[in-house]
Structures are given as structure tokens and as C-alpha cells.
Design a protein around this motif. Structure first.
Motif, PDB file in Angstrom:
ATOM      1  N   UNK A 208       0.817  -1.221   0.000  1.00 38.08           N
ATOM      2  CA  UNK A 208       0.000   0.000   0.000  1.00 38.08           C
ATOM      3  C   UNK A 208       0.847   1.266   0.000  1.00 38.08           C
ATOM      4  N   UNK A 209       2.040   1.177   0.550  1.00 38.27           N
ATOM      5  CA  UNK A 209       2.940   2.338   0.578  1.00 38.27           C
ATOM      6  C   UNK A 209       4.381   1.825   0.502  1.00 38.27           C
ATOM      7  N   UNK A 210       4.851   1.558  -0.711  1.00 34.27           N
ATOM      8  CA  UNK A 210       6.171   0.943  -0.871  1.00 34.27           C
ATOM      9  C   UNK A 210       7.324   1.942  -0.734  1.00 34.27           C
ATOM     10  N   UNK A 211       7.497   2.423   0.471  1.00 27.40           N
ATOM     11  CA  UNK A 211       8.579   3.365   0.776  1.00 27.40           C
ATOM     12  C   UNK A 211       9.356   2.840   1.975  1.00 27.40           C
ATOM     13  N   UNK A 212      10.654   2.981   1.927  1.00 35.86           N
ATOM     14  CA  UNK A 212      11.509   2.503   3.002  1.00 35.86           C
ATOM     15  C   UNK A 212      11.119   3.125   4.344  1.00 35.86           C
TER      16      UNK A 212
END
Length: 79
Positions: free
Chosen positions: A63-67
Motif C-alpha cells: 500500500x505504501x512501498x517506501x523505506x
């Protein structure tokens, strides 16, 4: 979610699958844009479940592919 996973471990695991230096991953960058596909995300889900995040699901990451998001989700700390 789990204290055995560290921000460094999350970053290193992602970097391994992207075949890049961990320091080269901006915390707010979309990891899909950097080349992380759904199969690699599933590999991370399985890896991190074994490492101590048994309730982690694919949508939690997709849903939120951020590190930065993943690190906060898994460790409660910033990337």
C-alpha cells in the motif's frame, strides 16, 4: 511491530533485493519505481515474518512501498 528488526536490517534487506548500496535508497522513494516488484515484496514479507513480524501481510508493504513507511511499520523507528 517487532523489535528484532532494526532500521539497518530493513534497509539492507531491501538493498539486497534491489542490488544496490543500502545508503543509495532514499527513505521516501517509491521502491516499485526503483525496481522492487511484487515477487520481491512477497520475499521480504516471508523473510520478515521469520525474523519476528509474523503478522506482516503483503498489503502492509504494497500500500505504501517506501523505506520510511516499512521501517516505521516494522521497527517503530525512522528509516
Amino acid at each position: 511491530m517487532n523489535q528484532t528488526l532494526s532500521p539497518e536490517r530493513v534497509r539492507a534487506d531491501v538493498a539486497e533485493l534491489l542490488d544496490c548500496d543500502p545508503a543509495a535508497i532514499p527513505p521516501e522513494e517509491n521502491l516499485v519505481d526503483l525496481g522492487l516488484d511484487s515477487m520481491r515484496i512477497m520475499a521480504l514479507v516471508e523473510r520478515w515474518r521469520v525474523a519476528g513480524a509474523p503478522e506482516l501481510e503483503f498489503p502492509d508493504l504494497a500500500e505504501k512501498p517506501e523505506l520510511a513507511h516499512w521501517t516505521a511499520l516494522l521497527t517503530g523507528r525512522p528509516a
